[in-house]
Design an enzyme around this catalytic site. Sequence first.
Site, mmCIF file in Angstrom:
data_model
loop_
_atom_site.group_PDB
_atom_site.id
_atom_site.type_symbol
_atom_site.label_atom_id
_atom_site.label_comp_id
_atom_site.label_asym_id
_atom_site.label_seq_id
_atom_site.Cartn_x
_atom_site.Cartn_y
_atom_site.Cartn_z
ATOM 1 N N GLU A 123 1.126 -0.984 0.271
ATOM 2 C CA GLU A 123 -0.210 -0.438 0.334
ATOM 3 C C GLU A 123 0.979 0.861 0.393
ATOM 4 O O GLU A 123 2.154 1.699 0.896
ATOM 5 C CB GLU A 123 -1.265 -0.168 1.077
ATOM 6 C CG GLU A 123 -1.916 1.843 0.897
ATOM 7 C CD GLU A 123 -2.641 1.162 2.279
ATOM 8 O OE1 GLU A 123 -2.937 0.130 2.973
ATOM 9 O OE2 GLU A 123 -3.804 2.566 2.519
ATOM 10 N N ARG A 180 5.210 -12.709 9.464
ATOM 11 C CA ARG A 180 5.493 -11.516 8.652
ATOM 12 C C ARG A 180 7.013 -11.658 9.424
ATOM 13 O O ARG A 180 7.626 -12.284 10.825
ATOM 14 C CB ARG A 180 5.597 -10.604 10.164
ATOM 15 C CG ARG A 180 4.008 -10.391 9.680
ATOM 16 C CD ARG A 180 3.324 -9.253 11.009
ATOM 17 N NE ARG A 180 3.960 -8.061 10.341
ATOM 18 C CZ ARG A 180 3.186 -7.541 9.200
ATOM 19 N NH1 ARG A 180 2.062 -7.844 8.521
ATOM 20 N NH2 ARG A 180 3.403 -5.921 9.232
ATOM 21 N N LYS A 193 4.786 0.652 9.565
ATOM 22 C CA LYS A 193 5.396 1.368 8.626
ATOM 23 C C LYS A 193 4.412 2.956 9.066
ATOM 24 O O LYS A 193 5.019 4.217 9.495
ATOM 25 C CB LYS A 193 4.015 1.791 6.988
ATOM 26 C CG LYS A 193 5.021 0.972 6.310
ATOM 27 C CD LYS A 193 4.281 1.192 5.017
ATOM 28 C CE LYS A 193 3.250 0.271 5.248
ATOM 29 N NZ LYS A 193 1.977 -0.321 3.528
#
Length: 576
Positions: free
Chosen positions: A43, A269, A279
């Site tokens: 994103e 992850r 982020k």
Amino acid sequence: MSGREGADPSGSGRPADFIRAAIAADRAAGRHDGRVATRFPPEPNGFLHIGHAKSIVLNFGVAEENGGSCHLRYDDTNPAKEEQQYVDAIAEDVRWLGYRSTGPARFASDHFDRLYEYAETLIRRGAAYVDDLSAEEIRATRGTLETPGQNSRYRDRPVEENLDLFRRMRAGEFPDGARVLRARMDMASPNLNLRDPTLYRIRRIRHHRTGDAWPIYPLYDFAHALSDSIEGITHSLCTLEFENHRPLYDWCVAASGADFVPRQIEFARLNLGFTVLSKRRLKQLVDEGRVSGWDDPRMPTIAGMRRRGIPPAAIRAFCRRVGVAKRDSVVDVALFEHAIRDELNRTSRRLMGVLDPVKLVVENYPPEAEEMFAAANNPEDASAGVRHVPFSRELFIDRADFMESPPRRFFRMAPGREVRLRAAWLVTCTGFDRGPDGEIVEVRCRLDPDSRGGSAPDGRRVRGTLHWVSARHAVEVEVRLYDRLFLAAEPGRGGDFRDDLNPDSLRTVRARIEPLVGELAPGGRIQLERVGYFVADPVEHRQEAPVLNRTVTLRDAWARLLKRRKRHRSRIPGKR
Ligand code: ATP
Ligand code: MG
């Protein structure tokens, strides 16, 4: 660049991990005619970090190993948080890591028309409805893990009314938040993601690509699944937090009648000790000025790592070594630093430089004389050749390399001790001076005229070897000594992650470095012998005003600590 090491590190012919095994099985079964297509779907709401690198290395790696394709796809469905600067930064970071998108990068927004069509199909099939409940009401009626949710009073609207309202949402007739399109699934599902999730919402916000064309935007689960389908992604690799979304992913594809059915597979992850990989939090550090920007060399962003001097090959090697697993874990930063040193040791040329200079005067060397000594550019790589380092009577050595009364195992310089000046001479310390505040300002020595090049004429043992620079030839350089950004292994564990910031993560010194430092181009990497690995700052370095960033120190204080602990443990009977 190659992903092959990841495919089969043991050379056993077996796939390296469960994802590669699943792909191999799909190919063997002839699914999608054995074709493999993956994507990396960030994103564009921030810069990529080392966690994303793991996903990039995996996605591009499995595609390459299987002769397939992999492309970059921006998940740009939330214009409130997305910006062109992030789109550009992501493209650059992926390229810098050594990967090329198969064909041009895609955007979820490329598919807005088709996604809209799919939404109408869902409505026509009775699988989606327009809900007038507010976001708050939707939240309040969602239920909990223990209790089922409640059906919205708009859930049974006739198809025609839903279609009409949805078209009017699309036409921009309603204000933000007035209505949403929801999937008609099951408000009693034990999986909360399936309790009539929202598929579209009204957001009258300018989109960085589509401008004002759309007052409604699809939500992630719907847009992601159908973008994968539209693009013919065979294997949609994502992180574990999406495991509970997989039934919704599959539902979106099936219920909207899309003919291409991708397969989602989840993996753990990457989490790194002493590091924040989110982020949102990284953006907070940038916005609050706690770092100099997304590319601050202390940031775990790809842009930060690039500016820190970390080679892309080290990042790829690290990601492969970590591998993919199904269970979340925290990887020791020491493993990452090991991969960095491993790569830099093989590839960086050596220079001598002194971070904390103290003068060393060679008393029996004529004041005007000077000579050049040949020194290896890289002892790990003979083909790198040699350089020539100027020597003169007045040198600088590192303050830490002299002690007036040294402890037993100190092999550096001390009164009466003989040491080697690397590649130059053997010298014996004859004295030193202190300044008015007690600090040592000058050390004196005499060289052995028979030790040219630094070898003892009679084979006598000289244990210490020091790096040095000639005072009148050395270049003064601003050196930024970076250290870990956080002091806690798990930043934020005990409260606000910002309280765990390391106040000493940057210290700037004026170093003296041999003249060849003047030839470095921005981004050039070197090892300062005995000191560490450095990079000429890719942004601020100028040949007339050099700036070096420390990438890593030479040795890992941690590894030594762990080794000592292991040695200790091996002395305990019954333990290994
Ligand atoms: P963050 O939590 O840092 O905001 P994100 O997951 O929201 O990250 P996306 O842009 O959605 O960021 O991620 C793009 C891809 O990278 C996704 O497929 C995601 O699963 C993967 N990814 C993100 N973080 C990690 C990580 N720490 N380890 C491995 N893959 C990751
Ligand atoms: Mg995300």
